[in-house]
Design a protein around this motif. Sequence first.
Motif, short mmCIF file in Angstrom:
data_model
loop_
_atom_site.label_atom_id
_atom_site.label_comp_id
_atom_site.label_asym_id
_atom_site.label_seq_id
_atom_site.Cartn_x
_atom_site.Cartn_y
_atom_site.Cartn_z
N LEU A 1 5.52 -59.97 -31.39
CA LEU A 1 6.65 -61.01 -30.96
C LEU A 1 7.96 -60.44 -31.23
O LEU A 1 8.15 -60.36 -32.62
CB LEU A 1 5.92 -62.27 -31.82
N PRO A 2 8.90 -60.18 -30.46
CA PRO A 2 9.93 -59.79 -31.18
C PRO A 2 10.88 -60.84 -31.63
O PRO A 2 10.80 -62.11 -31.32
CB PRO A 2 10.95 -59.52 -29.44
N LEU A 3 11.63 -60.49 -32.75
CA LEU A 3 12.34 -61.19 -33.50
C LEU A 3 13.66 -61.14 -33.43
O LEU A 3 14.14 -59.95 -33.88
CB LEU A 3 11.90 -61.20 -35.13
N LEU A 4 14.54 -62.07 -32.66
CA LEU A 4 15.87 -61.59 -31.96
C LEU A 4 16.75 -62.29 -32.62
O LEU A 4 16.61 -63.55 -33.01
CB LEU A 4 15.76 -61.73 -30.68
N LEU B 1 13.41 -66.01 -35.07
CA LEU B 1 12.02 -66.56 -34.95
C LEU B 1 11.05 -66.24 -33.68
O LEU B 1 11.82 -66.01 -32.89
CB LEU B 1 12.20 -67.99 -34.78
N PRO B 2 9.85 -66.02 -33.77
CA PRO B 2 9.20 -65.79 -32.31
C PRO B 2 9.03 -66.89 -31.56
O PRO B 2 9.29 -68.03 -31.90
CB PRO B 2 7.71 -65.36 -32.87
N GLN B 3 8.99 -66.52 -29.97
CA GLN B 3 8.88 -67.54 -29.34
C GLN B 3 7.52 -67.54 -28.51
O GLN B 3 7.02 -66.82 -27.88
CB GLN B 3 9.87 -67.16 -28.04
N PHE B 4 6.89 -68.58 -29.14
CA PHE B 4 5.41 -68.85 -28.76
C PHE B 4 5.24 -68.90 -27.18
O PHE B 4 4.20 -68.37 -26.53
CB PHE B 4 4.65 -69.96 -29.45
N GLU B 5 6.31 -69.68 -26.58
CA GLU B 5 5.98 -70.05 -25.36
C GLU B 5 5.92 -68.66 -24.15
O GLU B 5 5.68 -68.75 -23.05
CB GLU B 5 7.06 -71.11 -24.81
N LYS B 6 6.51 -67.66 -24.73
CA LYS B 6 6.62 -66.46 -24.01
C LYS B 6 5.25 -65.62 -24.03
O LYS B 6 4.95 -64.64 -23.18
CB LYS B 6 7.68 -65.50 -24.70
N ILE B 7 4.05 -66.17 -24.74
CA ILE B 7 3.10 -65.29 -24.98
C ILE B 7 2.20 -65.43 -23.91
O ILE B 7 1.97 -66.83 -23.58
CB ILE B 7 2.22 -65.63 -25.94
N PRO B 8 1.82 -64.62 -23.10
CA PRO B 8 1.09 -64.79 -21.89
C PRO B 8 -0.53 -65.43 -22.26
O PRO B 8 -1.04 -65.16 -23.44
CB PRO B 8 0.52 -63.27 -21.25
N SER B 9 -1.17 -66.08 -21.30
CA SER B 9 -2.27 -66.94 -21.40
C SER B 9 -3.32 -65.87 -21.83
O SER B 9 -4.40 -66.26 -22.78
CB SER B 9 -2.81 -67.77 -20.45
N GLU B 10 -3.47 -64.76 -20.98
CA GLU B 10 -4.52 -63.81 -21.52
C GLU B 10 -4.55 -63.29 -22.50
O GLU B 10 -5.58 -62.90 -23.31
CB GLU B 10 -4.75 -62.82 -20.27
N ILE B 11 -3.20 -63.29 -23.46
CA ILE B 11 -3.26 -62.83 -24.87
C ILE B 11 -3.64 -63.95 -25.75
O ILE B 11 -4.58 -63.58 -26.70
CB ILE B 11 -1.74 -62.29 -25.01
N SER C 1 1.02 -76.28 -34.98
CA SER C 1 0.26 -76.94 -33.83
C SER C 1 0.14 -75.78 -32.66
O SER C 1 -0.96 -75.89 -32.19
CB SER C 1 1.28 -78.03 -33.11
N PHE C 2 0.89 -74.79 -32.65
CA PHE C 2 0.53 -73.64 -31.66
C PHE C 2 -0.68 -73.03 -32.11
O PHE C 2 -1.74 -72.84 -31.29
CB PHE C 2 1.62 -72.61 -31.67
N CYS C 3 -1.10 -72.59 -33.48
CA CYS C 3 -2.14 -72.29 -33.75
C CYS C 3 -3.58 -73.07 -33.63
O CYS C 3 -4.49 -72.62 -33.20
CB CYS C 3 -2.03 -71.61 -35.48
N LYS C 4 -3.20 -74.38 -33.84
CA LYS C 4 -4.17 -75.39 -33.95
C LYS C 4 -4.89 -75.22 -32.28
O LYS C 4 -5.97 -75.27 -31.96
CB LYS C 4 -3.86 -76.62 -34.32
N LYS C 5 -3.73 -75.43 -31.56
CA LYS C 5 -3.92 -75.57 -29.79
C LYS C 5 -4.83 -74.24 -29.34
O LYS C 5 -5.83 -74.54 -28.69
CB LYS C 5 -2.71 -75.47 -29.37
N TYR C 6 -4.57 -73.10 -29.94
CA TYR C 6 -5.17 -72.00 -29.54
C TYR C 6 -6.20 -71.64 -30.14
O TYR C 6 -6.74 -70.20 -30.01
CB TYR C 6 -4.14 -70.85 -29.09
N GLY C 7 -6.62 -72.04 -31.48
CA GLY C 7 -7.57 -71.56 -32.38
C GLY C 7 -7.37 -70.40 -33.12
O GLY C 7 -8.17 -69.36 -32.98
#
Length: 387
Positions: A143-146, A152-162, A192-198
């Motif tokens: 996750l690039p930190l720019l 900060l990483p951008q969680f919304e950019k992570i593909p669903s298969e990942i 909340s991102f981690c909770k949503k995706y386990g």
Amino acid sequence: MEESKRLKKLPPYLFDEILKKKKELIEKGVDVIDFGVGDPDLPTPAHIVEAMKKAVENPSYHHYPLRKGLKEFRKAISDYYRKNHGVDIDPEREICVLIGAKEGIAHFPFAYVNEGDIVLVPEPAYPVYHRSTILAGGEPYFLPLLEENDFLPQFEKIPSEILSKAKILYLNYPNNPTTAFAKEEFLKEAISFCKKYGIILAYDAAYSEIYFDEKPVSFLSIDGAKDIGIEFNTLSKTYNMTGWRIGWACGNERLISSLCKIKENIDTGVFEAIQIAGIEALSGPQDCVKEMRNIYKKRRDIFAEGIRKLGWDFRLPKGTFYVWVKGEIKDSIKMAKILLEETNIVAIPGVGFGPSGEGYLRFSLTIPEDRIIEGIKRMEEKWGRKK
Ligand SMILES: Cc1ncc(COP(=O)(O)O)c(C=O)c1O
């Protein structure tokens, strides 16, 4: 003798060449100014050393240590979190003493990662996150930190298969090497991102006490953190104890218990006399920590003033003892080489922490003021003042 596939899979360290060159110069008697290593130059405070001296003479500490760590040390950690971060941690079930934060961070994926599982790893970052993932058979997804996203990483950019294969997310704020801090809203979003995706959130708080103005937000103080999270912390940076090898993991009971299970099969804990010194560190006088912050702040100001005059771009760090600087040229390995060969100064090329670190150099202010001033002078002689 053939090394294991997992060992062969580890990528080479990109700063090896710089470190080799530094060694050669030092052996030739060259006066090298080393802004490279993140190891405090200041000594461990005297009262902590005294506690260790007494403890080492006590034969009851000469045996194999208790598995999770001394009860009294775990209680000191718990009291420290309550007092400093308003966080309740059960010393019996929610703390595991480590041989430094690195040890816990490196062993943690072995408890949760199966062959082919994904671990979400920020970059640039402390290399142990992705290297331990590989050793445990997992695949790091970076996750690039720019700078434009405040590192900060951008969680919304992570593909669903990942996301469907992701087991752990590593985060580290105050951040090495970018020096960024995480605000409360970001930590809430991460939880909340981690909770949503386990996904398990493994939070590295190694620099939690090295700040200059506002105190960084404590991860475990955020609602829900303990449901999915484990925090790694250490005495290394706060009390100048890098050589003592002592830290801890705290947080979710199940995560702590799994980490302990892995450790039971690998190590036998921290020498109990060192844990007694650890109690003194956390429960004794804290003026030494304030003094340490003042010293790093003064160094930061001297260094920042010099770098500003060179016309190099950087953000004034709010904490940690690093400065993340955009050098004269974009190729960070080349820039670090020129710096070393032509001014005898060591800084770590940013690309060594991950591809998004390209263009930057990490300077560690773990050297005395007069050496920082000398370093700035050498850089000014080479590149000249632009401001
Ligand atoms: C981000 C980060 N985490 C963890 C560590 C390791 O700390 P310890 O000395 O407790 O192993 C370091 C050391 O440089 C670090 O920079």
